[in-house]
Every structure is written in structure tokens, then in C-alpha cells.
Scaffold this motif. Structure first.
Motif, short mmCIF file in Angstrom:
data_model
loop_
_atom_site.label_atom_id
_atom_site.label_comp_id
_atom_site.label_asym_id
_atom_site.label_seq_id
_atom_site.Cartn_x
_atom_site.Cartn_y
_atom_site.Cartn_z
N LYS A 170 -6.26 -1.35 1.62
CA LYS A 170 -6.89 -1.40 0.29
C LYS A 170 -6.55 -2.71 -0.41
O LYS A 170 -5.39 -3.10 -0.47
CB LYS A 170 -6.40 -0.21 -0.56
N PHE A 171 -7.56 -3.38 -0.94
CA PHE A 171 -7.35 -4.66 -1.60
C PHE A 171 -6.38 -4.52 -2.77
O PHE A 171 -5.55 -5.40 -3.00
CB PHE A 171 -8.68 -5.23 -2.09
N ARG A 172 -6.46 -3.41 -3.50
CA ARG A 172 -5.59 -3.22 -4.67
C ARG A 172 -4.13 -3.09 -4.30
O ARG A 172 -3.25 -3.23 -5.16
CB ARG A 172 -6.04 -1.98 -5.46
N ASP A 173 -3.82 -2.83 -3.02
CA ASP A 173 -2.43 -2.69 -2.58
C ASP A 173 -1.79 -4.04 -2.25
O ASP A 173 -0.57 -4.10 -2.03
CB ASP A 173 -2.35 -1.79 -1.34
N LEU A 174 -2.57 -5.10 -2.21
CA LEU A 174 -2.03 -6.41 -1.82
C LEU A 174 -0.89 -6.89 -2.73
O LEU A 174 0.14 -7.34 -2.23
CB LEU A 174 -3.15 -7.45 -1.76
N PRO A 175 -1.03 -6.81 -4.08
CA PRO A 175 0.06 -7.30 -4.93
C PRO A 175 1.39 -6.61 -4.66
O PRO A 175 2.42 -7.28 -4.53
CB PRO A 175 -0.45 -7.02 -6.35
N ILE A 176 1.40 -5.28 -4.56
CA ILE A 176 2.66 -4.57 -4.34
C ILE A 176 3.21 -4.86 -2.95
O ILE A 176 4.43 -4.92 -2.74
CB ILE A 176 2.49 -3.05 -4.56
N GLU A 177 2.32 -5.09 -1.97
CA GLU A 177 2.79 -5.42 -0.62
C GLU A 177 3.41 -6.81 -0.59
O GLU A 177 4.37 -7.05 0.15
CB GLU A 177 1.64 -5.32 0.38
N PHE A 178 2.89 -7.75 -1.38
CA PHE A 178 3.52 -9.07 -1.49
C PHE A 178 4.90 -8.95 -2.14
O PHE A 178 5.83 -9.66 -1.77
CB PHE A 178 2.64 -10.03 -2.29
N ILE A 179 5.02 -8.05 -3.11
CA ILE A 179 6.32 -7.83 -3.76
C ILE A 179 7.33 -7.28 -2.75
O ILE A 179 8.48 -7.70 -2.71
CB ILE A 179 6.16 -6.86 -4.94
N ASN A 180 6.87 -6.34 -1.92
CA ASN A 180 7.78 -5.69 -0.96
C ASN A 180 8.00 -6.51 0.31
O ASN A 180 8.98 -6.29 1.02
CB ASN A 180 7.21 -4.33 -0.54
N GLY A 181 7.09 -7.44 0.59
CA GLY A 181 7.08 -8.10 1.90
C GLY A 181 7.94 -9.35 2.00
O GLY A 181 8.53 -9.84 1.03
N ASN A 182 7.98 -9.88 3.22
CA ASN A 182 8.74 -11.10 3.51
C ASN A 182 7.87 -12.20 4.11
O ASN A 182 8.18 -13.39 3.98
CB ASN A 182 9.88 -10.78 4.49
#
Length: 448
Positions: A170-182
Motif C-alpha cells: 500500500k502506498f500509504r504505508d511507505l512513510p511508516i516503513e521508511f521510519i521503521n526501515g534501514n
């Protein structure tokens, strides 16, 4: 009025979660014939807003809205009442019960929180389904208009393929995944690139402030909001909701492309191709020396973008049986995402600790207008968050009691009452420090 609506939803949600959490302790305590002296929503230091004794239990509402508690006889808890411990254990006291019963009593609140979160998500999936823009449908890449996205290493037109090796649906999940990701992977001009997420990304995100808006968007068409005051093209045949599709015959489907093209014609006359409903028009306008034409840009909803043929949205309706795995998966995703964020907070170099918030932060995530879907979605998230936080092995939390009980069950050695008393005090002090820090962050952001 907006603050009142947010605060009312926050108090309602918090009260519901606290009562059900404490009920998770209360019911097994009663099942195992353990005396429950108090059942309180909020804390009642010195006095109560309301109280009534029914049977052996006093039910009440305190005046300090920092949580709630059940006071179980023979247990060192938030009340720090140690007078009972000076006497011989009674059969109805917590300390007289077998370790496995005490473990169930202490895990009851956390169990209720997790089950409640799952049930709410299941009901939301059943009632509302899911509507979202699939990331794979953003075929021409993202629109980068914020310095934060630039600092991430993104450019307009990049297609985000994976974050930490996982495809984001989901496109809307990208911001939170960038926050959680490395790290992440993109496609740029046909080339696949691997990039690292800067360690201070979250710090910069927090420093922007919550009013800065998002940092990642799909590409939008140039929809005109209005003619600006004293526009140099005030007499041109331009209306709100017109869509600029081409400049001097050059097809320009996106706003960012049109802005770049306008910059090439500073101070010149140009021809715009405009879509107005089902009509296509050619309009002559003048470009200013700054590279604009004196119109405002209108944001566009995903539904409108779908109607215009830019993106295909996913719209899923679930039967009740289909909603069960979908809601359970949503709850699991919420929990794992929260754990990832918590790990970032404990890494000082990320600066994530600056984003830690208290009551103001939590209250602000509720919408300014009543929405049942939003309210229950946030309540489900808070329930899972509360369940996980209470499970942490910190004295004064349920997880601390669970930790000591498991130690007793494994080693056969029960910690002394004095040790448990000191541990409770230490844990309580730690929680107060955390509470002061989180709410201090809120106050600092409020005045900055």
C-alpha cells in the motif's frame, strides 16, 4: 471546539481500554477466589470523584487520569499498600495462590488488550473493508517536493520497490516503513538502485513538526484551484478544477513536469491545453518572470485521481469469515511496526526519542470531527500498544510481575515481599521519569 472533540474521543478511548484491561485482571482473580478490594478507573490519590462498594470490592473513578488499577489483596501493586504483608497470608490473598494462578491473573489485562485490538480490526474490516492505492500502481514514480524526501535520496519519478527487502503493498504505508526501515530499493530511469535510510532520518522528521504534512506523494495532475489575486492572467479563460494537460502542444500529465516546463518560458506567451470536464480547450496565457501563470494548485483525492484515469485503487470488501484473518493480520502488522519504532527510540543516534509523546500527542491523533471508523481504528492501535507496553519486564508493570512469577516457577524460589516492594518502587519511579519526559516533549513541541 476542535480540541474538545479530540479530547472527548481520547478520554472515551482511554477509559474503555483501562476498564477492559483491569477487567482482564479482575475476572481471573474472582475465578481463583482472590479478594479484589478496589476496581478503579484513573488513580484516586487522597480522594475519588466517585466510589461505591458492592460486595467486597469498592468500584470508583479517581481524579488522576494516568491509568487505572485493581487492588488485589495480598499483592504489592500501584497502591503500595504493604500493611497486609505484615500479617500471615490469608487463603483469599494473591500471595497465597499457586504461581500458575498468579501468572494468569497478571497476564489477564494484556490478553484482553491484544484480543480487543484484534476484534476491533476484524470488525473494521468487516464493516468498512479496505480502500487504498497499491504502490505498484504508481507506475510513474513518486513526487518529491520536500527536503526530507531529498535527504532520503529520492527524486521525483523514483519507483519504490522494497524497504528492508520487503515489497510494500500500500502506498500509504511507505512513510511508516521508511521510519521503521534501514535500507530501500528503487527503480530510477530503468536502473535499480539500493540505498540506505539515513540514521538521522527520524530526527529530521520530528524536527519538521506535525503540521509539516507528508513527505511522500504520488504524482498529481496540474489541477487549478483558483486564479490568484492580481493574477497576470485574470482575463484568461481559466476556471477552478481545470486540468492543464499540455504546454505549447507538449503533453505534460503531471504538475511537476508542467512546473519545469513553465520555467523555460519566463516572460513569454504560451498556449495551454486544458481539460474541463469532457471538453478540451486551448488557452493563451502569459508566464511571469518567476515562471508561473498566477494560478493556485489544487490537491486531488485518490478517488478523483482514479476517475481521471491516473491510478487504479484497490477496494476490498470482506465477509465476516474473510475479515477474521484480515483483521488478525492487521493487528500483527500494527504490533510488529510498533516494536520496530520502539527499537529506534532506544537508539539515541536515530533521534527517535525526540518523537516520544504523552497525552497531547496521543490525543492529537484523533480526528477533529467524529468518525466511528477513525475512532475505533485508533482505539485498536492504542489497545495493542497498551498491551505490549504492559508486557515489558519492568517492575510496576504487568510484565514485571510476570517476570518475577516466571522466575519463581522456573527456580522454585519466590522473591521476598521486601524485594518486590523495592522493585515496585523502582519501576514506579522509572515510569514517572518516562511520563515526565514524554509529556515534556509534548509541551516543548507545543511552544516551538
Amino acid at each position: 471546539m476542535e480540541i474538545l472533540i479530540k479530547a472527548s474521543q481520547f478520554i472515551l478511548s482511554l477509559s474503555l481500554l483501562i476498564v477492559l484491561h483491569e477487567l482482564g485482571h479482575f475476572i481471573p482473580a474472582k475465578i481463583f477466589k482472590t479478594k479484589v478490594e478496589k476496581f478503579y478507573l484513573f488513580f484516586d490519590y487522597k480522594f475519588s470523584l466517585f466510589k461505591k462498594k458492592i460486595g467486597e470490592t469498592v468500584y470508583g473513578i479517581g481524579w488522576i487520569p494516568l491509568g487505572g488499577y485493581v487492588k488485589i489483596a495480598g499483592m504489592i501493586d500501584e497502591s503500595m499498600d504493604t500493611e497486609q504483608l505484615k500479617e500471615e497470608p490469608k487463603p483469599w490473598e494473591f500471595r497465597s495462590k499457586p504461581a500458575w494462578q498468579r501468572l494468569i491473573i497478571m497476564l489477564g489485562g494484556v490478553f484482553v488488550n491484544f484480543v480487543l485490538g484484534i476484534l476491533i480490526y476484524i470488525c473494521l474490516m468487516w464493516a468498512y473493508g479496505e480502500q487504498y492505492l497499491p504502490n505498484e500502481n504508481v507506475k510513474d514514480g513518486v513526487w518529491v517536493q520536500d527536503q526530507l524526501a531529498v535527504d532520503l535520496g529520492l527524486e521525483t519519478g523514483d519507483k519504490i520497490l522494497t524497504i528492508d527487502g520487503q515489497t510494500i503493498k500500500k502506498f500509504r504505508d511507505l512513510p511508516i516503513e521508511f521510519i521503521n526501515g534501514n535500507n530501500y530499493q528503487i527503480e530510477r530511469n530503468g536502473q535499480v538502485l539500493d540505498k540506505e535510510i539515513p540514521i538521522d532520518f527520524i530526527s529530521k522528521l520530528v524536527d519538521r513538526g506535525k503540521d509539516a504534512g507528508g513527505f511522500l506523494f504520488p504524482r498529481y495532475p496540474f489541477v487549478i484551484r483558483n486564479l490568484e489575486k492580481d493574477s497576470l492572467n485574470s482575463n484568461a479563460d481559466i476556471n477552478p478544477k481545470d486540468i492543464i494537460t499540455a504546454i505549447n502542444g507538449k503533453n505534460l500529465p503531471y504538475y511537476d513536469l508542467a512546473k519545469e516546463e513553465l520555467a523555460k518560458y519566463k516572460g513569454q506567451d504560451i498556449s495551454l491545453t486544458i481539460k474541463r470536464g469532457n471538453e478540451i480547450k486551448e488557452v493563451s496565457v502569459k508566464v511571469s518572470d518567476y515562471g508561473n501563470i498566477g494560478v493556485g494548485f489544487a490537491g486531488t483525492t485518490n478517488k478523483d485521481l482514479e476517475k481521471l484515469g491516473y491510478y487504479k485503487l484497490e477496494d476490498i470488501n470482506y465477509s465476516f469469515t474473510e475479515a477474521i484473518p484480515a483483521g488478525t493480520k492487521k493487528a500483527w502488522t500494527t504490533l510488529t511496526s510498533y516494536i520496530k519504532q520502539l527499537k529506534k527510540i532506544f537508539n539515541p543516534s536515530t533521534g527517535a526519542y525526540k518523537g516520544l509523546g504523552g497525552f497531547i500527542s496521543i490525543g492529537s491523533i484523533f480526528p477533529s470531527e467524529w468518525s466511528a471508523q477513525s475512532f475505533w481504528n485508533i482505539t485498536a492501535f492504542l489497545s495493542i500498544m497498551l498491551g505490549f507496553m504492559n508486557l515489558l519486564p519492568i517492575p510496576a508493570l504487568d510484565g514485571g510481575h510476570v517476570m518475577f512469577t516466571l522466575w519463581e516457577m522456573i527456580t522454585g524460589k519466590k522473591p521476598s515481599d521486601k524485594f518486590l516492594e523495592y522493585a515496585q518502587v523502582t519501576g514506579f519511579i522509572l515510569l514517572i521519569i518516562l511520563l515526565v519526559f514524554a509529556n515534556g516533549n509534548d509541551i516543548f513541541r507545543l511552544f516551538n
